[in-house]
Scaffold this active site. Structure first.
Site, short mmCIF file in Angstrom:
data_model
loop_
_atom_site.label_atom_id
_atom_site.label_comp_id
_atom_site.label_asym_id
_atom_site.label_seq_id
_atom_site.Cartn_x
_atom_site.Cartn_y
_atom_site.Cartn_z
N MET A 138 32.06 42.72 33.55
CA MET A 138 31.47 43.84 34.06
C MET A 138 32.23 45.08 33.59
O MET A 138 31.60 45.83 32.96
CB MET A 138 31.95 43.90 35.42
CG MET A 138 31.00 43.01 36.44
SD MET A 138 30.93 42.98 38.34
CE MET A 138 32.18 42.22 38.50
N GLY A 193 35.15 51.18 34.80
CA GLY A 193 35.77 50.31 36.01
C GLY A 193 34.75 49.99 36.93
O GLY A 193 33.91 49.25 36.90
N SER A 194 35.27 50.69 37.98
CA SER A 194 34.29 50.45 39.30
C SER A 194 32.94 50.70 39.09
O SER A 194 32.16 50.75 39.90
CB SER A 194 34.98 51.07 40.42
OG SER A 194 36.45 50.38 40.56
N PRO A 218 35.93 49.25 28.30
CA PRO A 218 37.00 50.14 28.12
C PRO A 218 36.91 51.49 28.86
O PRO A 218 37.91 52.15 29.22
CB PRO A 218 36.92 50.32 26.57
CG PRO A 218 36.38 49.16 26.02
CD PRO A 218 35.20 48.63 27.16
N GLY A 223 37.64 45.68 42.41
CA GLY A 223 37.52 46.93 43.07
C GLY A 223 38.79 47.61 43.33
O GLY A 223 39.53 46.80 44.35
N THR A 224 39.29 48.58 42.97
CA THR A 224 40.76 49.17 43.21
C THR A 224 40.70 49.38 44.72
O THR A 224 39.68 49.65 45.47
CB THR A 224 40.82 50.45 42.70
OG1 THR A 224 39.98 51.43 43.15
CG2 THR A 224 40.83 50.39 41.12
N ARG A 240 72.48 31.83 50.63
CA ARG A 240 73.24 32.96 50.07
C ARG A 240 74.41 33.58 50.99
O ARG A 240 74.04 34.02 51.87
CB ARG A 240 72.53 33.81 49.26
CG ARG A 240 73.36 35.22 48.85
CD ARG A 240 73.91 34.70 47.18
NE ARG A 240 74.57 35.76 46.80
CZ ARG A 240 75.26 35.59 45.66
NH1 ARG A 240 75.78 34.51 45.25
NH2 ARG A 240 75.67 36.78 45.08
N GLU A 275 34.11 37.83 46.63
CA GLU A 275 35.13 37.97 45.72
C GLU A 275 36.40 38.79 46.33
O GLU A 275 37.46 38.29 46.11
CB GLU A 275 34.71 38.82 44.40
CG GLU A 275 35.57 39.20 43.28
CD GLU A 275 34.83 39.95 42.16
OE1 GLU A 275 35.80 40.33 41.36
OE2 GLU A 275 33.60 40.42 42.12
#
Length: 381
Positions: free
Chosen positions: A125, A131-132, A128, A366-367, A270, A244
């Protein structure tokens, strides 16, 4: 904690999968990270054991089980390492497009090999410059007789190097109003004329996961490789994003639980100033906070998985889970690295790898900013 969607069959399946991964994944994962690739042999071994696309109908080679088995697979793969995200993408993101929108002929042709691991899939999808904002993609597909001619470039494509079958989004109508009605989906197979791979991208994390650029230069795709109807690609993408984003939330939760586990072991063993680090109040408070966040996340996530399996619309809540759980995992990674002290910055400690692998989960699928836009819109704002 008893989990609402899990049955004895799911737990037996988990034990079988975990045993498989202890033999076939855990011992080799660091080498895969160095090689910047998961071998195809791992995919075929997964397929042979029934760990690819288990929810597919038996007539296509699947097991016909409920989606809870896929949730178990995603959890256990994440416990090995985030670089195995490509398997979940294949099982639960790409293949469902074919089952949901493909013709019977397309299903018979591709799905059985998706189950065996002979076919590795990807979905393209992102571009460059896009994006969304999928309605404004630049890749075009022009019908020419029995073929579509595709031109464009895609980037950040998971499984981009090894994929044998790529679902791409392309514009078939440049004049559509609104613009999203001009988007269609196509299936591009390895070896298609005019289809090539660009760079294998050098990422901050997820080193063993092959991410690449894909290039289409007068790429000829058979007309019968149109997926679903022309002009409905954007709708198809929106319909499948629920699952997704749920897959991403599952991975983030599992990663948080794993980071907590390794950090708990570390602070108990530790010593500093003559006593275990776990005995310092600051450590106890931090671990208590992390444990609480994880517990709340798990309850919310499991309720979503249950609702999703029941066929309910969980778009708003899954958007909440996607941003909240990935954000939580990022914060936990930083806290757990701090609790490891200087050793947390060393590559031989798992927390260092988790620290660099986790952040991208708040960007892909998706951000998190887009998740908040969806939530606000569905709140009527």
């Amino acid at each position: 904690m008893k989990r609402s969607f899990l049955t004895d069959d799911h737990e037996m399946f988990r034990k079988s999968l975990r045993k498989f991964l202890e033999k076939e994944a855990y011992p080799f994962y660091n080498q895969w990270e160095e090689d910047r690739m998961i071998p195809r042999s791992f995919w075929t071994k997964m397929g042979k054991q029934g760990f690819l696309c288990p929810d597919l109908d038996e007539k296509y080679g699947g097991s016909g089980v409920d989606w809870g088995f896929s949730a178990v697979i995603n959890e256990e793969l994440e416990r090995v390492g985030s670089g195995l995200v490509g398997v979940g993408l294949h099982n639960d993101i790409v293949v469902p497009y074919i089952t949901g929108y493909g013709t019977e002929e397309q299903k018979q042709h591709w799905l059985p090999k998706c189950v065996t691991g002979e076919i590795i899939t990807a979905i393209a999808m992102t571009e460059p410059g896009t994006g969304s904002d999928l309605a404004n993609i630049k890749t075009t597909a022009v019908l020419d007789g029995d073929h579509y001619i595709v031109n464009g470039q895609k980037t950040f494509i998971t499984n981009g190097i090894q994929s044998d079958l790529v679902i791409i989004a392309a514009k078939t109508d440049l004049n559509a109003v609104p613009k999203h009605k001009g988007v269609s989906l196509f299936v591009v197979e390895r070896g298609a004329p005019g289809f090539s791979r660009g760079r294998k991208l050098d990422k901050v994390g997820l080193h063993c996961q092959d991410t690449a650029e894909l290039i289409f230069e007068d790429c000829r795709i058979p007309r019968e490789n149109l997926l679903g109807e022309e002009g409905k690609g954007f709708i198809y993408l929106m319909e499948k994003l629920q699952q997704e984003r749920l897959v991403v939330a599952i991975a983030a939760q599992a990663a948080a639980e794993e980071m907590f586990r390794v950090t708990l072991d570390y602070v108990k063993s530790r010593e500093a100033f003559g006593r275990p680090v776990s005995q310092f109040q600051n450590t106890q408070f931090k671990m208590a906070e992390i444990a609480t966040e994880i517990e709340m996340g798990r309850v919310f996530l499991d309720s979503l998985i249950t609702d999703h399996m029941a066929g309910e619309n969980i778009v708003t809540k899954v958007s909440m889970a996607k941003w909240k759980l990935t954000d939580m995992a990022k914060k936990i990674a930083a806290e757990c690295m701090q609790l490891h002290g200087g050793y947390g910055y060393m590559e031989e400690y798992e927390i260092a790898r988790r620290y660099r692998d986790i952040p991208v989960a708040s960007i892909y699928a998706g951000t998190n900013e887009i998740m908040k836009v969806i939530i606000a819109k569905n709140l009527g704002l």
